[in-house]
Design a protein around this motif. Structure first.
Motif, PDB file in Angstrom:
ATOM      1  N   ILE A 131      41.724  32.214  32.194  1.00 52.32           N
ATOM      2  CA  ILE A 131      41.249  33.044  31.088  1.00 52.32           C
ATOM      3  C   ILE A 131      40.093  32.371  30.362  1.00 52.32           C
ATOM      4  O   ILE A 131      39.199  33.036  29.823  1.00 52.32           O
ATOM      5  CB  ILE A 131      42.407  33.348  30.103  1.00 52.32           C
ATOM      6  CG1 ILE A 131      41.937  34.248  28.960  1.00 52.32           C
ATOM      7  CG2 ILE A 131      42.995  32.060  29.560  1.00 52.32           C
ATOM      8  CD1 ILE A 131      41.586  35.625  29.375  1.00 52.32           C
ATOM      9  N   GLU A 132      40.067  31.039  30.377  1.00 53.75           N
ATOM     10  CA  GLU A 132      39.000  30.308  29.672  1.00 53.75           C
ATOM     11  C   GLU A 132      37.629  30.528  30.286  1.00 53.75           C
ATOM     12  O   GLU A 132      36.606  30.332  29.617  1.00 53.75           O
ATOM     13  CB  GLU A 132      39.314  28.806  29.647  1.00 53.75           C
ATOM     14  CG  GLU A 132      40.378  28.391  28.639  1.00 53.75           C
ATOM     15  CD  GLU A 132      41.787  28.757  29.086  1.00 53.75           C
ATOM     16  OE1 GLU A 132      41.968  28.957  30.315  1.00 53.75           O
ATOM     17  OE2 GLU A 132      42.677  28.838  28.235  1.00 53.75           O
ATOM     18  N   THR A 133      37.570  30.908  31.557  1.00 49.70           N
ATOM     19  CA  THR A 133      36.282  31.097  32.228  1.00 49.70           C
ATOM     20  C   THR A 133      35.695  32.491  31.989  1.00 49.70           C
ATOM     21  O   THR A 133      34.557  32.743  32.371  1.00 49.70           O
ATOM     22  CB  THR A 133      36.433  30.879  33.746  1.00 49.70           C
ATOM     23  OG1 THR A 133      37.345  31.856  34.279  1.00 49.70           O
ATOM     24  CG2 THR A 133      36.950  29.489  34.037  1.00 49.70           C
ATOM     25  N   LEU A 134      36.469  33.378  31.385  1.00 49.65           N
ATOM     26  CA  LEU A 134      36.015  34.758  31.192  1.00 49.65           C
ATOM     27  C   LEU A 134      35.263  34.908  29.878  1.00 49.65           C
ATOM     28  O   LEU A 134      35.731  34.473  28.823  1.00 49.65           O
ATOM     29  CB  LEU A 134      37.209  35.720  31.216  1.00 49.65           C
ATOM     30  CG  LEU A 134      38.015  35.787  32.518  1.00 49.65           C
ATOM     31  CD1 LEU A 134      39.163  36.777  32.371  1.00 49.65           C
ATOM     32  CD2 LEU A 134      37.126  36.178  33.685  1.00 49.65           C
TER      33      LEU A 134
ATOM     34  N   LYS B 289      43.475  38.647  29.470  1.00 49.12           N
ATOM     35  CA  LYS B 289      42.728  38.639  30.724  1.00 49.12           C
ATOM     36  C   LYS B 289      42.507  40.061  31.234  1.00 49.12           C
ATOM     37  O   LYS B 289      41.393  40.423  31.633  1.00 49.12           O
ATOM     38  CB  LYS B 289      43.472  37.825  31.782  1.00 49.12           C
ATOM     39  CG  LYS B 289      42.776  37.790  33.138  1.00 49.12           C
ATOM     40  CD  LYS B 289      43.605  37.067  34.191  1.00 49.12           C
ATOM     41  CE  LYS B 289      43.611  35.580  33.964  1.00 49.12           C
ATOM     42  NZ  LYS B 289      44.240  34.845  35.100  1.00 49.12           N
ATOM     43  N   MET B 290      43.550  40.891  31.209  1.00 46.40           N
ATOM     44  CA  MET B 290      43.417  42.274  31.686  1.00 46.40           C
ATOM     45  C   MET B 290      42.448  43.070  30.823  1.00 46.40           C
ATOM     46  O   MET B 290      41.677  43.888  31.327  1.00 46.40           O
ATOM     47  CB  MET B 290      44.790  42.947  31.724  1.00 46.40           C
ATOM     48  CG  MET B 290      45.731  42.383  32.788  1.00 46.40           C
ATOM     49  SD  MET B 290      47.389  43.106  32.756  1.00 46.40           S
ATOM     50  CE  MET B 290      47.027  44.814  33.212  1.00 46.40           C
TER      51      MET B 290
ATOM     52  N   THR C 139      35.650  42.459  44.588  1.00 52.20           N
ATOM     53  CA  THR C 139      35.861  41.068  45.013  1.00 52.20           C
ATOM     54  C   THR C 139      35.805  40.143  43.804  1.00 52.20           C
ATOM     55  O   THR C 139      36.629  39.229  43.656  1.00 52.20           O
ATOM     56  CB  THR C 139      34.795  40.650  46.044  1.00 52.20           C
ATOM     57  OG1 THR C 139      34.896  41.497  47.194  1.00 52.20           O
ATOM     58  CG2 THR C 139      34.994  39.202  46.472  1.00 52.20           C
ATOM     59  N   GLN C 140      34.839  40.387  42.915  1.00 53.90           N
ATOM     60  CA  GLN C 140      34.728  39.587  41.697  1.00 53.90           C
ATOM     61  C   GLN C 140      35.910  39.839  40.758  1.00 53.90           C
ATOM     62  O   GLN C 140      36.375  38.920  40.084  1.00 53.90           O
ATOM     63  CB  GLN C 140      33.406  39.888  40.996  1.00 53.90           C
ATOM     64  CG  GLN C 140      32.181  39.404  41.765  1.00 53.90           C
ATOM     65  CD  GLN C 140      30.881  39.899  41.159  1.00 53.90           C
ATOM     66  OE1 GLN C 140      30.765  41.066  40.773  1.00 53.90           O
ATOM     67  NE2 GLN C 140      29.901  39.007  41.056  1.00 53.90           N
ATOM     68  N   VAL C 141      36.379  41.080  40.721  1.00 54.14           N
ATOM     69  CA  VAL C 141      37.538  41.406  39.885  1.00 54.14           C
ATOM     70  C   VAL C 141      38.756  40.612  40.342  1.00 54.14           C
ATOM     71  O   VAL C 141      39.499  40.056  39.521  1.00 54.14           O
ATOM     72  CB  VAL C 141      37.837  42.924  39.937  1.00 54.14           C
ATOM     73  CG1 VAL C 141      39.197  43.228  39.303  1.00 54.14           C
ATOM     74  CG2 VAL C 141      36.754  43.704  39.212  1.00 54.14           C
ATOM     75  N   VAL C 142      38.973  40.548  41.653  1.00 47.69           N
ATOM     76  CA  VAL C 142      40.092  39.769  42.194  1.00 47.69           C
ATOM     77  C   VAL C 142      39.965  38.304  41.781  1.00 47.69           C
ATOM     78  O   VAL C 142      40.948  37.671  41.363  1.00 47.69           O
ATOM     79  CB  VAL C 142      40.152  39.900  43.733  1.00 47.69           C
ATOM     80  CG1 VAL C 142      41.158  38.900  44.319  1.00 47.69           C
ATOM     81  CG2 VAL C 142      40.527  41.321  44.144  1.00 47.69           C
ATOM     82  N   GLU C 143      38.756  37.768  41.887  1.00 41.62           N
ATOM     83  CA  GLU C 143      38.529  36.362  41.509  1.00 41.62           C
ATOM     84  C   GLU C 143      38.795  36.155  40.017  1.00 41.62           C
ATOM     85  O   GLU C 143      39.381  35.136  39.618  1.00 41.62           O
ATOM     86  CB  GLU C 143      37.098  35.965  41.851  1.00 41.62           C
ATOM     87  CG  GLU C 143      36.807  35.922  43.354  1.00 41.62           C
ATOM     88  CD  GLU C 143      35.340  35.695  43.671  1.00 41.62           C
ATOM     89  OE1 GLU C 143      34.527  35.711  42.702  1.00 41.62           O
ATOM     90  OE2 GLU C 143      35.011  35.502  44.847  1.00 41.62           O
TER      91      GLU C 143
END
Length: 408
Positions: free
Chosen positions: A359-362, A329-330, A349-353
């Motif tokens: 991890i599957e959504t990235l 993720k990182m 803000t998006q980074v925080v989200e």
């Protein structure tokens, strides 16, 4: 009646004579300055300039009453005459101090700065406007003649760099942070930057995000520090104008160097954040160049290839699937943040989200363009802050390469 009138006449004549004498003295001084240039101007003008600078500094300080102002005598007392040094850099030295109420503090004693000490005023002005758990708390300052100091809350664990950078790419066991702790630190920094960009009544762009400027308290809660290069701007402004590049090479966004890439904005801090996250993942400096250049691999490219080929990341300290998920993720978020085009980078803000999400959504981002960034760094006209640490590679314009990426 005649006597009184005569006295008035004499008094009037005296006033006129005094005014004429004063005018004559002023005219004479002006003529002396104009025509007797050599000795008089060289003696008087420096004094006038010095007084002007001091007055200008005092005027700037007047707006900073939210922070306590200490005398130099106070600074010496709280540090016990600078007994315990915590660190040293190009800006000066940091000493451990103690306030009268028993609280420990870190006192940054600044060297004589170039120009009119804009970095000092900049740091005090910007950080005095903040109040956030992930931004270091400025408790006071000293502005007395040529003596300038900043008094901060004391951070027992020092800066992030000592926990991710070892002298030979290795760390002592007691300095190694777990992957969950690294994740929490990256999330805290993201919250701090989101606050600076959106949470304040004004927008603060830091322009020098790097591990050295992230301090850790007793619980490893990260706090953003060193606002010497920061720029304050209205929240509604998205693009800012700068006279030159600023920051530390290896973390400077490419648009600060090559202006046709895109405008300088809060996305420039996002780039620095992304490079720092990759530092944390690799536990090494991404601006280091290894001696052996026989197999040069740019770390972000290598880690990107691992993601594309679904290979194991092979990073230090991964012992289970949870660690693997955090690291992945990182990595993905770090790669999104260092996209060359600022528009392709997420906001903080998006980074925080993204950090809080699954991890599957990235999605895996496009590979950063190394060739373009390499060319920009070859002609890097960087302006480094006089407050920066002297042992940083902030004046060398080199790309990050490693001889064997799996030796992390």
């Amino acid at each position: 009646m005649t006597t009184v009138s005569g006295k008035r006449t004499v008094g009037l004549k005296i006033k006129i004579g005094t005014a004429a004498l004063g005018a004559g003295i002023v005219v004479t001084l002006i003529l002396m300055l104009l025509f007797w240039k050599t000795p008089m101007t060289r003696i008087i003008m420096p004094s006038i300039k010095q007084r002007s600078k001091h007055f200008d500094g005092e005027m700037k300080i007047e707006g900073l009453i939210s922070s306590r102002r200490y005398t130099y005598k106070d600074i010496k007392r709280m540090t016990n005459s600078f007994e315990e040094k915590l660190g040293q850099g190009g800006y000066g030295c940091v000493y451990k101090g103690k306030l009268q109420d028993g609280r420990f503090v870190a006192v940054k004693l600044l060297k004589k700065l170039k120009g009119d000490a804009e970095e000092f005023f900049n740091e005090v002005a910007s950080i005095s406007r903040t109040s956030h758990v992930n931004v270091v708390n400025l408790l006071g300052f000293c502005f007395e003649g040529s003596e300038r100091a900043l008094v901060y809350e004391f951070m027992p664990n020092g800066s992030l760099e000592k926990f991710i950078f070892g002298g030979s790419n290795t760390l002592e066991v007691d300095q190694q942070l777990s992957w969950d702790t690294l994740y929490q630190i990256s999330l805290g920094i993201a919250h701090g930057l989101e606050y600076l960009h959106r949470g304040c009544n004004i927008r603060i762009l830091h322009f020098d995000i790097k591990p050295h400027n992230i301090l850790l308290d007793a619980n490893y809660c990260p706090k953003i520090s060193d606002f010497g290069l920061a720029k304050i701007c209205p929240r509604e402004e998205s693009i800012v104008s700068l006279l030159g590049a600023r920051g530390t090479v290896g973390y400077i966004a490419p648009e600060l160097i090559i202006r046709n890439i895109g405008g300088v904005s809060h996305k420039s801090d996002v780039y620095s954040y992304g490079m720092m996250v990759l530092d944390m993942v690799g536990r090494r400096k991404n601006i280091e160049v290894m001696v052996d250049h026989t197999s040069e691999t740019y770390f972000p490219h290598w880690i990107h290839r691992c993601l594309e080929l679904r290979e194991e990341l092979g990073l230090h300290g991964i012992t289970n699937e949870e660690d693997e998920g955090i690291a992945k993720k990182m990595v993905i978020i770090g790669l999104w943040c260092i996209q060359i085009d600022p528009r392709a980078r997420p906001s903080m803000t998006q980074v925080v989200e993204m950090l809080k999400g699954s991890i599957e959504t990235l999605q895996i981002p496009p590979k950063p363009s190394l060739s373009l960034l390499s060319r920009s760094l070859e002609v890097c006209p960087c302006e480094s802050s006089s407050l920066q640490e002297s042992n940083d590679s902030n004046l060398g314009c080199s790309m990050s390469i490693i001889s064997d990426p799996r030796r992390l």
